[in-house]
Scaffold this motif. Sequence first.
Motif, mmCIF file in Angstrom:
data_model
loop_
_atom_site.group_PDB
_atom_site.id
_atom_site.type_symbol
_atom_site.label_atom_id
_atom_site.label_comp_id
_atom_site.label_asym_id
_atom_site.label_seq_id
_atom_site.Cartn_x
_atom_site.Cartn_y
_atom_site.Cartn_z
ATOM 1 N N PRO A 160 0.812 -1.012 -0.080
ATOM 2 C CA PRO A 160 -0.072 -0.116 0.324
ATOM 3 C C PRO A 160 0.717 1.311 -0.057
ATOM 4 N N GLN A 161 0.303 2.240 -0.764
ATOM 5 C CA GLN A 161 1.016 3.475 -0.772
ATOM 6 C C GLN A 161 0.989 3.981 0.941
ATOM 7 N N GLY A 162 0.002 3.947 1.557
ATOM 8 C CA GLY A 162 0.022 4.424 2.865
ATOM 9 C C GLY A 162 1.156 3.612 3.694
ATOM 10 N N VAL A 163 1.521 2.390 3.459
ATOM 11 C CA VAL A 163 2.694 1.736 4.146
ATOM 12 C C VAL A 163 3.886 2.525 3.860
ATOM 13 N N LYS A 164 4.156 2.575 2.628
ATOM 14 C CA LYS A 164 5.546 3.184 1.996
ATOM 15 C C LYS A 164 5.605 4.601 2.540
ATOM 16 N N ASP A 165 4.412 5.460 3.020
ATOM 17 C CA ASP A 165 4.467 6.636 3.696
ATOM 18 C C ASP A 165 4.661 6.555 5.052
ATOM 19 N N GLY A 166 4.548 5.211 5.565
ATOM 20 C CA GLY A 166 5.062 5.270 6.980
ATOM 21 C C GLY A 166 3.850 4.535 7.907
ATOM 22 N N GLY A 167 2.536 4.358 7.200
ATOM 23 C CA GLY A 167 1.702 4.001 7.871
ATOM 24 C C GLY A 167 1.669 2.418 8.238
ATOM 25 N N VAL A 168 0.799 1.931 8.748
ATOM 26 C CA VAL A 168 0.666 0.457 9.460
ATOM 27 C C VAL A 168 -0.491 -0.320 8.856
ATOM 28 N N LEU A 169 -0.130 -1.501 8.099
ATOM 29 C CA LEU A 169 -1.382 -2.211 7.597
ATOM 30 C C LEU A 169 -1.808 -3.049 8.845
ATOM 31 N N GLN A 170 -3.064 -3.245 9.030
ATOM 32 C CA GLN A 170 -3.836 -3.990 9.846
ATOM 33 C C GLN A 170 -4.582 -4.705 9.097
ATOM 34 N N GLN A 171 -4.557 -6.109 9.079
ATOM 35 C CA GLN A 171 -5.528 -6.945 8.554
ATOM 36 C C GLN A 171 -6.555 -7.574 9.806
ATOM 37 N N ALA A 172 -7.846 -7.137 9.457
ATOM 38 C CA ALA A 172 -8.806 -7.533 10.448
ATOM 39 C C ALA A 172 -9.252 -8.953 10.310
ATOM 40 N N LEU A 173 -9.555 -9.191 8.902
ATOM 41 C CA LEU A 173 -10.096 -10.590 8.605
ATOM 42 C C LEU A 173 -9.082 -11.460 7.665
ATOM 43 N N GLU A 189 -8.159 -19.453 -2.195
ATOM 44 C CA GLU A 189 -7.840 -18.198 -1.581
ATOM 45 C C GLU A 189 -8.512 -17.485 -2.335
ATOM 46 N N ILE A 190 -8.899 -16.116 -1.566
ATOM 47 C CA ILE A 190 -9.249 -14.924 -2.330
ATOM 48 C C ILE A 190 -8.207 -13.541 -2.311
ATOM 49 N N THR A 191 -7.584 -13.167 -3.411
ATOM 50 C CA THR A 191 -6.427 -12.357 -3.356
ATOM 51 C C THR A 191 -7.198 -10.782 -3.444
ATOM 52 N N ILE A 192 -6.717 -9.958 -2.469
ATOM 53 C CA ILE A 192 -6.994 -8.516 -2.737
ATOM 54 C C ILE A 192 -5.902 -7.897 -2.824
ATOM 55 N N ASP A 193 -6.118 -6.879 -4.070
ATOM 56 C CA ASP A 193 -5.008 -6.125 -4.222
ATOM 57 C C ASP A 193 -5.173 -4.732 -3.215
ATOM 58 N N VAL A 194 -4.110 -4.254 -2.501
ATOM 59 C CA VAL A 194 -4.159 -3.178 -1.516
ATOM 60 C C VAL A 194 -3.203 -2.052 -1.760
ATOM 61 N N SER A 195 -2.586 -2.250 -3.041
ATOM 62 C CA SER A 195 -1.262 -1.200 -3.432
ATOM 63 C C SER A 195 -2.041 0.014 -3.422
ATOM 64 N N SER A 196 -3.018 0.222 -3.808
ATOM 65 C CA SER A 196 -3.636 1.622 -3.839
ATOM 66 C C SER A 196 -4.296 2.265 -2.556
ATOM 67 N N THR A 217 -2.839 6.311 3.485
ATOM 68 C CA THR A 217 -3.151 6.227 4.973
ATOM 69 C C THR A 217 -4.682 6.635 5.538
ATOM 70 N N GLY A 218 -5.007 5.753 6.299
ATOM 71 C CA GLY A 218 -6.296 6.105 6.558
ATOM 72 C C GLY A 218 -7.442 5.218 5.931
ATOM 73 N N ASP A 219 -6.931 4.937 4.426
ATOM 74 C CA ASP A 219 -7.925 3.910 3.934
ATOM 75 C C ASP A 219 -8.266 2.605 4.397
ATOM 76 N N SER A 220 -9.164 2.033 4.189
ATOM 77 C CA SER A 220 -9.676 0.646 4.471
ATOM 78 C C SER A 220 -10.483 -0.068 3.440
ATOM 79 N N THR A 229 -2.891 5.317 10.669
ATOM 80 C CA THR A 229 -1.873 6.427 10.411
ATOM 81 C C THR A 229 -0.670 6.485 11.246
ATOM 82 N N PRO A 230 0.565 6.789 10.621
ATOM 83 C CA PRO A 230 1.705 6.506 11.435
ATOM 84 C C PRO A 230 1.905 7.389 12.536
ATOM 85 N N THR A 231 2.672 6.674 13.838
ATOM 86 C CA THR A 231 2.699 7.405 15.054
ATOM 87 C C THR A 231 4.065 8.361 14.867
#
Length: 211
Positions: free
Chosen positions: A113-126, A141-148, A151-154, A181-183
């Motif tokens: 994810p772009q948000g991770v590149k910017d310092g955000g943290v990816l949290q997978q709930a399911l 399996e079911i593949t989900i593209d999260v690259s776009s 930060t703050g997106d879900s 959001t990054p701390t």
Amino acid sequence: MSVTLKAIKRPDHTRSTTRKLRESGQVPAVVYGKEKESKSIAVDSIELIKTVRDEGRNAVISLDIADDSSVDVMLHDYQLDAIKDELVHADFYVVNMSEEMDVAVTVRLEGEPQGVKDGGVLQQALYEVQVRATPNNIPDEITIDVSSLDTGDSLTVADIPKAANYEILDDPESTLVTILTPTTDDDVEGIDNEDEEPELVGEAQTERNAD
């Protein structure tokens, strides 16, 4: 298309016989299903592990039982020896190839994810979702593209691409993944300041009068 796994009948359930089976590389197992008579069998441990690794957890297996008819099954459950990390038992469920069934399917995230590149943290709930489909249409399996994601997106279950051959049963509003959001250092300092005890007005006024 199902994959074939050979099996033998297991009429003797004594501990000594079961132990010998395991020592010879066989895994004691049970075959059961809706309106089907349960059968005690044994399968080769290495072949079972290879089948699941190559074909996936939800693969349809054609169980070729010696001196009996073949039956289409899915691996429903298994038990591991925690110390030896070896298979000690398996449960196979007889499936009707034309009848839908509900199973858990792994959700795999793809991309950075772009948000991770910017310092955000990816949290997978399911990590799994419930899927309803006929046996041959159950995805491994079911593949989900999260690259776009920024930060703050879900993403929620509703964002999983629709498929014609299976139905997702989970609540569409259930969160799949969030980019937190990054701390920052400022955030940490703000938290530290909030923990400080406020100065009491009365005590401060007394100190100034004393000066």
